[in-house]
Design a protein around this motif. Structure first.
Motif, PDB file in Angstrom:
ATOM      1  N   GLN A   1      13.182   6.077   3.541  1.00 31.17           N
ATOM      2  CA  GLN A   1      13.687   6.798   4.708  1.00 31.17           C
ATOM      3  C   GLN A   1      14.102   8.217   4.323  1.00 31.17           C
TER       4      GLN A   1
ATOM      5  N   LYS B   1      12.774  11.934   5.654  1.00 32.43           N
ATOM      6  CA  LYS B   1      13.671  13.014   6.094  1.00 32.43           C
ATOM      7  C   LYS B   1      13.405  14.300   5.313  1.00 32.43           C
TER       8      LYS B   1
ATOM      9  N   LEU C   1       6.685   4.486   4.624  1.00 30.10           N
ATOM     10  CA  LEU C   1       7.858   3.813   5.200  1.00 30.10           C
ATOM     11  C   LEU C   1       7.448   2.772   6.227  1.00 30.10           C
TER      12      LEU C   1
ATOM     13  N   ALA D   1      14.815  -3.389   5.964  1.00 25.99           N
ATOM     14  CA  ALA D   1      14.944  -2.255   6.885  1.00 25.99           C
ATOM     15  C   ALA D   1      15.999  -2.549   7.942  1.00 25.99           C
TER      16      ALA D   1
ATOM     17  N   VAL E   1      17.205   0.999   9.059  1.00 26.64           N
ATOM     18  CA  VAL E   1      16.064   1.918   8.999  1.00 26.64           C
ATOM     19  C   VAL E   1      15.027   1.469  10.023  1.00 26.64           C
TER      20      VAL E   1
ATOM     21  N   ALA F   1       9.291   5.439  11.633  1.00 28.19           N
ATOM     22  CA  ALA F   1       9.279   6.879  11.879  1.00 28.19           C
ATOM     23  C   ALA F   1       8.040   7.235  12.697  1.00 28.19           C
TER      24      ALA F   1
END
Length: 187
Positions: A33, A37, A149, A162, A167, A170
């Motif tokens: 994660q 980012k 991810l 996750a 999480v 994305a």
């Protein structure tokens, strides 16, 4: 006593390896994660660079094309939408709105040979082209991080970890469908 010690040792060893595995997998999903980012931060940095260059390009072109107000208005709206965006999805959507307008602006310059020869315009256009290349590279890196991810989250144990880490999947930064069409060249 020996009958108790051996099972306890086995339980401790199994518990140790299970705990180590659990911590490693939890940390893995958090690291994935964070990688997404960080990749988005690079994309965002290049998009900001683009949005900082565009007003200079627009001002240079305005002197030659004051009657093309709709292009300049659309660029300003897109820039405002990007600056005001709070989430990655909103920023991606704002960027998708700008790309066709920017293409129109650059195509528009073809009608003004004296503009194409203007040194400051050429420098700005080169800077913008370099920025577009950087955006493309950073978009690819971001999408690769998202793929890694999302693939992990879709695995059996990945979804478990996750969920534990909070999480979620994305969103990819994809090229708008309008830009994937093959351009028509006419002579």
């Amino acid at each position: 006593m020996r009958k108790i010690i051996l099972p306890v040792i086995i339980i401790v060893i199994v518990g140790f390896f299970f705990g180590k595995w659990y911590i490693n997998e939890y940390n893995r999903v958090v690291a994935l994660q964070e990688n997404v980012k960080a990749a988005w931060a690079q994309v965002d940095s290049q998009l900001k660079r683009r949005y900082d260059l565009i007003p200079n390009l627009v001002e240079t072109v305005k002197g030659y094309a004051s009657h093309e107000k709709e292009i300049f208005t659309a660029i300003a709206r897109s820039r405002e939408a990007y600056v005001g965006a709070k989430t990655v999805k909103e920023k991606i959507d704002a960027t998708k709105e700008l790309e066709p307008v920017l293409a129109r602006l650059l195509a528009f310059t073809e009608a003004y040979p004296e503009l194409k020869a203007n040194e400051s315009f050429l420098k700005l256009q080169d800077s913008l082209e370099g920025t577009e290349n950087r955006i493309s590279v950073e978009r690819m890196r971001y999408n690769e991080a998202v793929r890694t991810l999302n693939t992990y989250i879709k695995t059996f144990f990945g979804s478990f970890f996750a969920t534990r880490a909070g999480v979620t999947m994305a969103e990819y930064f994809e090229v708008p469908e309008k830009e994937t069409a093959i351009p028509k060249v006419q002579f």
